[in-house]
Design a protein around this motif. Sequence first.
Motif, PDB file in Angstrom:
ATOM      1  N   VAL A  29      11.303   5.061  -1.170  1.00  0.00           N
ATOM      2  CA  VAL A  29      10.290   4.020  -0.928  1.00  0.00           C
ATOM      3  C   VAL A  29      10.265   2.528  -1.417  1.00  0.00           C
ATOM      4  O   VAL A  29       9.888   1.630  -0.794  1.00  0.00           O
ATOM      5  CB  VAL A  29       8.752   4.879  -1.241  1.00  0.00           C
ATOM      6  CG1 VAL A  29       7.565   3.819  -0.693  1.00  0.00           C
ATOM      7  CG2 VAL A  29       8.545   6.142  -0.382  1.00  0.00           C
ATOM      8  N   SER A  30      10.486   2.565  -2.713  1.00  0.00           N
ATOM      9  CA  SER A  30      10.474   1.458  -3.594  1.00  0.00           C
ATOM     10  C   SER A  30      11.379   0.344  -2.765  1.00  0.00           C
ATOM     11  O   SER A  30      11.279  -1.000  -2.564  1.00  0.00           O
ATOM     12  CB  SER A  30      10.858   1.552  -5.025  1.00  0.00           C
ATOM     13  OG  SER A  30       9.933   2.270  -5.619  1.00  0.00           O
ATOM     14  N   ALA A  31      12.764   0.893  -2.359  1.00  0.00           N
ATOM     15  CA  ALA A  31      13.643   0.049  -1.911  1.00  0.00           C
ATOM     16  C   ALA A  31      13.518  -0.401  -0.540  1.00  0.00           C
ATOM     17  O   ALA A  31      13.536  -1.497  -0.236  1.00  0.00           O
ATOM     18  CB  ALA A  31      14.999   1.085  -1.784  1.00  0.00           C
ATOM     19  N   VAL A  32      12.965   0.428   0.459  1.00  0.00           N
ATOM     20  CA  VAL A  32      12.530   0.026   1.879  1.00  0.00           C
ATOM     21  C   VAL A  32      11.297  -1.120   1.540  1.00  0.00           C
ATOM     22  O   VAL A  32      11.319  -2.145   2.306  1.00  0.00           O
ATOM     23  CB  VAL A  32      11.785   1.239   2.546  1.00  0.00           C
ATOM     24  CG1 VAL A  32      11.446   0.823   4.029  1.00  0.00           C
ATOM     25  CG2 VAL A  32      13.044   2.103   2.906  1.00  0.00           C
ATOM     26  N   ALA A  33      10.465  -0.866   0.743  1.00  0.00           N
ATOM     27  CA  ALA A  33       9.221  -1.661   0.517  1.00  0.00           C
ATOM     28  C   ALA A  33       9.843  -3.219  -0.033  1.00  0.00           C
ATOM     29  O   ALA A  33       9.219  -4.092   0.605  1.00  0.00           O
ATOM     30  CB  ALA A  33       8.100  -1.267  -0.223  1.00  0.00           C
ATOM     31  N   LEU A  34      10.800  -2.901  -1.069  1.00  0.00           N
ATOM     32  CA  LEU A  34      11.295  -4.362  -1.425  1.00  0.00           C
ATOM     33  C   LEU A  34      12.096  -5.016  -0.340  1.00  0.00           C
ATOM     34  O   LEU A  34      11.998  -6.374  -0.302  1.00  0.00           O
ATOM     35  CB  LEU A  34      12.127  -4.030  -2.481  1.00  0.00           C
ATOM     36  CG  LEU A  34      12.885  -5.037  -3.274  1.00  0.00           C
ATOM     37  CD1 LEU A  34      11.771  -5.855  -4.085  1.00  0.00           C
ATOM     38  CD2 LEU A  34      13.794  -4.578  -4.420  1.00  0.00           C
ATOM     39  N   ARG A  63      12.066  10.206  -3.980  1.00  0.00           N
ATOM     40  CA  ARG A  63      11.559   9.732  -3.051  1.00  0.00           C
ATOM     41  C   ARG A  63      10.888   8.257  -3.365  1.00  0.00           C
ATOM     42  O   ARG A  63      10.607   7.362  -2.666  1.00  0.00           O
ATOM     43  CB  ARG A  63      10.286  10.545  -2.643  1.00  0.00           C
ATOM     44  CG  ARG A  63       9.438  10.006  -1.486  1.00  0.00           C
ATOM     45  CD  ARG A  63       8.348  10.995  -0.991  1.00  0.00           C
ATOM     46  NE  ARG A  63       7.709  10.481   0.195  1.00  0.00           N
ATOM     47  CZ  ARG A  63       8.135  10.331   1.292  1.00  0.00           C
ATOM     48  NH1 ARG A  63       9.521  10.320   1.331  1.00  0.00           N
ATOM     49  NH2 ARG A  63       7.511   9.616   2.160  1.00  0.00           N
ATOM     50  N   LEU A  64      10.191   8.217  -4.758  1.00  0.00           N
ATOM     51  CA  LEU A  64       9.792   6.993  -5.243  1.00  0.00           C
ATOM     52  C   LEU A  64      10.622   5.675  -5.100  1.00  0.00           C
ATOM     53  O   LEU A  64      10.392   4.705  -4.623  1.00  0.00           O
ATOM     54  CB  LEU A  64       9.145   6.920  -6.646  1.00  0.00           C
ATOM     55  CG  LEU A  64       8.826   6.006  -7.137  1.00  0.00           C
ATOM     56  CD1 LEU A  64       7.511   5.363  -6.453  1.00  0.00           C
ATOM     57  CD2 LEU A  64       8.545   5.958  -8.800  1.00  0.00           C
ATOM     58  N   GLN A  65      11.924   6.215  -5.538  1.00  0.00           N
ATOM     59  CA  GLN A  65      13.020   5.046  -5.495  1.00  0.00           C
ATOM     60  C   GLN A  65      13.167   4.658  -3.799  1.00  0.00           C
ATOM     61  O   GLN A  65      13.457   3.433  -3.706  1.00  0.00           O
ATOM     62  CB  GLN A  65      14.353   5.485  -5.908  1.00  0.00           C
ATOM     63  CG  GLN A  65      14.290   5.889  -7.715  1.00  0.00           C
ATOM     64  CD  GLN A  65      15.391   6.441  -8.031  1.00  0.00           C
ATOM     65  OE1 GLN A  65      16.308   7.093  -7.394  1.00  0.00           O
ATOM     66  NE2 GLN A  65      15.485   6.505  -9.441  1.00  0.00           N
ATOM     67  N   GLY A 112       0.736  -1.250  -0.069  1.00  0.00           N
ATOM     68  CA  GLY A 112       0.055   0.098  -0.041  1.00  0.00           C
ATOM     69  C   GLY A 112       0.932   1.266   0.035  1.00  0.00           C
ATOM     70  O   GLY A 112       0.348   2.233  -0.674  1.00  0.00           O
ATOM     71  N   ALA A 113       1.993   1.170   0.629  1.00  0.00           N
ATOM     72  CA  ALA A 113       2.581   2.536   0.907  1.00  0.00           C
ATOM     73  C   ALA A 113       3.418   2.847  -0.397  1.00  0.00           C
ATOM     74  O   ALA A 113       3.645   3.902  -0.865  1.00  0.00           O
ATOM     75  CB  ALA A 113       3.826   2.598   1.827  1.00  0.00           C
ATOM     76  N   TRP A 114       3.863   1.638  -1.222  1.00  0.00           N
ATOM     77  CA  TRP A 114       4.652   1.757  -2.537  1.00  0.00           C
ATOM     78  C   TRP A 114       3.641   1.915  -3.302  1.00  0.00           C
ATOM     79  O   TRP A 114       3.850   2.990  -4.301  1.00  0.00           O
ATOM     80  CB  TRP A 114       5.465   0.325  -2.777  1.00  0.00           C
ATOM     81  CG  TRP A 114       5.868   0.509  -4.222  1.00  0.00           C
ATOM     82  CD1 TRP A 114       6.700   0.957  -4.629  1.00  0.00           C
ATOM     83  CD2 TRP A 114       5.176  -0.050  -5.445  1.00  0.00           C
ATOM     84  NE1 TRP A 114       7.247   0.708  -6.121  1.00  0.00           N
ATOM     85  CE2 TRP A 114       6.055   0.238  -6.417  1.00  0.00           C
ATOM     86  CE3 TRP A 114       3.984  -0.930  -5.728  1.00  0.00           C
ATOM     87  CZ2 TRP A 114       5.469  -0.341  -7.697  1.00  0.00           C
ATOM     88  CZ3 TRP A 114       3.598  -1.001  -6.783  1.00  0.00           C
ATOM     89  CH2 TRP A 114       4.447  -0.632  -7.911  1.00  0.00           C
ATOM     90  N   TRP A 115       2.534   1.664  -3.531  1.00  0.00           N
ATOM     91  CA  TRP A 115       1.399   2.001  -4.531  1.00  0.00           C
ATOM     92  C   TRP A 115       0.920   3.363  -4.338  1.00  0.00           C
ATOM     93  O   TRP A 115       0.881   4.259  -5.308  1.00  0.00           O
ATOM     94  CB  TRP A 115      -0.012   0.898  -4.408  1.00  0.00           C
ATOM     95  CG  TRP A 115      -0.961   1.308  -5.385  1.00  0.00           C
ATOM     96  CD1 TRP A 115      -2.094   1.917  -5.290  1.00  0.00           C
ATOM     97  CD2 TRP A 115      -0.734   0.725  -6.863  1.00  0.00           C
ATOM     98  NE1 TRP A 115      -2.782   1.653  -6.530  1.00  0.00           N
ATOM     99  CE2 TRP A 115      -1.806   0.876  -7.410  1.00  0.00           C
ATOM    100  CE3 TRP A 115       0.326   0.115  -7.655  1.00  0.00           C
ATOM    101  CZ2 TRP A 115      -2.076   0.818  -9.001  1.00  0.00           C
ATOM    102  CZ3 TRP A 115      -0.092   0.047  -8.989  1.00  0.00           C
ATOM    103  CH2 TRP A 115      -0.962   0.351  -9.414  1.00  0.00           C
ATOM    104  N   ALA A 116       0.895   3.867  -3.218  1.00  0.00           N
ATOM    105  CA  ALA A 116       0.458   5.377  -3.062  1.00  0.00           C
ATOM    106  C   ALA A 116       1.609   6.196  -3.447  1.00  0.00           C
ATOM    107  O   ALA A 116       1.155   7.291  -3.933  1.00  0.00           O
ATOM    108  CB  ALA A 116       0.212   5.578  -1.518  1.00  0.00           C
ATOM    109  N   THR A 117       2.705   6.006  -3.027  1.00  0.00           N
ATOM    110  CA  THR A 117       3.730   6.720  -3.609  1.00  0.00           C
ATOM    111  C   THR A 117       4.085   6.676  -5.224  1.00  0.00           C
ATOM    112  O   THR A 117       4.321   7.707  -5.636  1.00  0.00           O
ATOM    113  CB  THR A 117       5.276   6.213  -2.986  1.00  0.00           C
ATOM    114  OG1 THR A 117       5.095   6.214  -1.435  1.00  0.00           O
ATOM    115  CG2 THR A 117       6.369   7.175  -3.223  1.00  0.00           C
ATOM    116  N   LEU A 118       3.796   5.546  -5.873  1.00  0.00           N
ATOM    117  CA  LEU A 118       3.852   5.513  -7.050  1.00  0.00           C
ATOM    118  C   LEU A 118       2.646   6.337  -7.741  1.00  0.00           C
ATOM    119  O   LEU A 118       2.897   7.367  -8.825  1.00  0.00           O
ATOM    120  CB  LEU A 118       3.679   4.031  -7.741  1.00  0.00           C
ATOM    121  CG  LEU A 118       3.505   3.804  -9.142  1.00  0.00           C
ATOM    122  CD1 LEU A 118       4.965   4.356  -9.846  1.00  0.00           C
ATOM    123  CD2 LEU A 118       3.247   2.378  -9.590  1.00  0.00           C
TER     124      LEU A 118
END
Length: 454
Positions: free
Chosen positions: A371-376, A367-369, A349-355
């Motif tokens: 969030v993507s790294a932390v979510a991954l 910021r997208l990168q 959900g956090a990654w999708w909202a940021t995207l």
Amino acid sequence: MIERFRASPIVRVCRVLFFFACLALSVQLFQRSLSAYLPRDFTAAHEFDALADWKGARLLLQGKSPYTKEGLALMGQDSMGHPPTTPFWYLPLADFDKSVAAQVSSALTLFLLPLQVILCARALRFPVPFATGLLVSAAVFSTAWFKYHYDVIQYSEAIAFLYVLAWLFLRQGRDAQAGGLLGAALTLKLFPGLMLVFLLVARRFRALFAAVASYLAVALVMTRAYGFGSWVEFFRQQGKISDDWLGVLQNSSLPGLVVRFATPACVAQGHPTRRATLISLGLSLVLVALAAWSSRAQLADARDRDPRAIDLPFALFVLLSAFLNAWAWEHYFVLTIQPLFVLLATLYGAWWATLKRWCAGGCSRRRLQLVSAVALLGMACVVLTVRALNADFRERDALLSLWFKYHSEFYHRHMHWLEIANFACWILPICACFLGIALTRNQAALGRARAPDG
């Protein structure tokens, strides 16, 4: 650009296909695994774990305590591992024979698991919750640890189900009901007591009072029946139980990890020492304090704005309640199900909202990168946890015996890999919870900072 995220007929078709795929896979998994559960000759079931509490309830009807020497002799045991409140739940079955008590206990476990999973999938809005829950339940049924749960007739699934119901009630603001359920979980075993600390940290005082009240109601009934001395004897017997079981290879708790660092299983079985106890206590306090401090923003949001913000802090304390206990056996792994659902929903959900925000020009690519790294990374912890949960832990003890007999490095290495997987089932999702909390806290702060401009 946001239009691309709207549901389409193709998405609806994919949901239908997903439903039938889950159904087909579930049927296949159930066909493979159910023969290990049913039929079952319960007359030959071992008389420890939950059935010890059934015997304790039978003694109560005779005016005897299972914590005295006389009571233990009648039960054929040298100690009683569960507190005096636990036999309370077997009073309705005290007049029935062992086979009936075992069948009811096991049937309850098999019934509660799918219900627990479906409730999690529905609350967190997973696609086609019933099909998702059915597939996850079938996968859990196929694991060695859930078969172990069924064989030893334990309470972990009942506690996990009570946790899930309490979490759902907290999400709805029904604190009294949530607290009552957590108090009931505490009467089964003592490790859910950490969830009362969670209620205190979350400032859900109504839930805390209800938990204490429901626990004391059962405790007073059983104390009156067994006498106050039953508590004294119970805690006195824990010393020998701890000495016998804390350092065994099967124990995946934090105290077990500390003991095994001092005495590796490939050398000898470890035993608790004063130093190991102090180290375990210190690490436990640090983890609880860190969990409370990192969760404070989400817990405030859960009280004031969004009740769903309680999800990750609750999941983190669920994991800690088992991991910080003196011991955590394989059947405790059922307590990881709700946290894993929460982690998947929160990280995605956090990654999708940021995207979506990035597509609308609301945040930078950097910021997208991030969030993507932390979510991954969090997702990797979840995937590795699921992989560890699928390990066949029955091989571990056999490998240890072969190592002592032949001293082959092959047995030694694989035994330790399974040992690491045992601890990873707790450590990895706990780490993922801390990552998820940091990620969602940052997301919430960004949202509040942009709200006045909106």
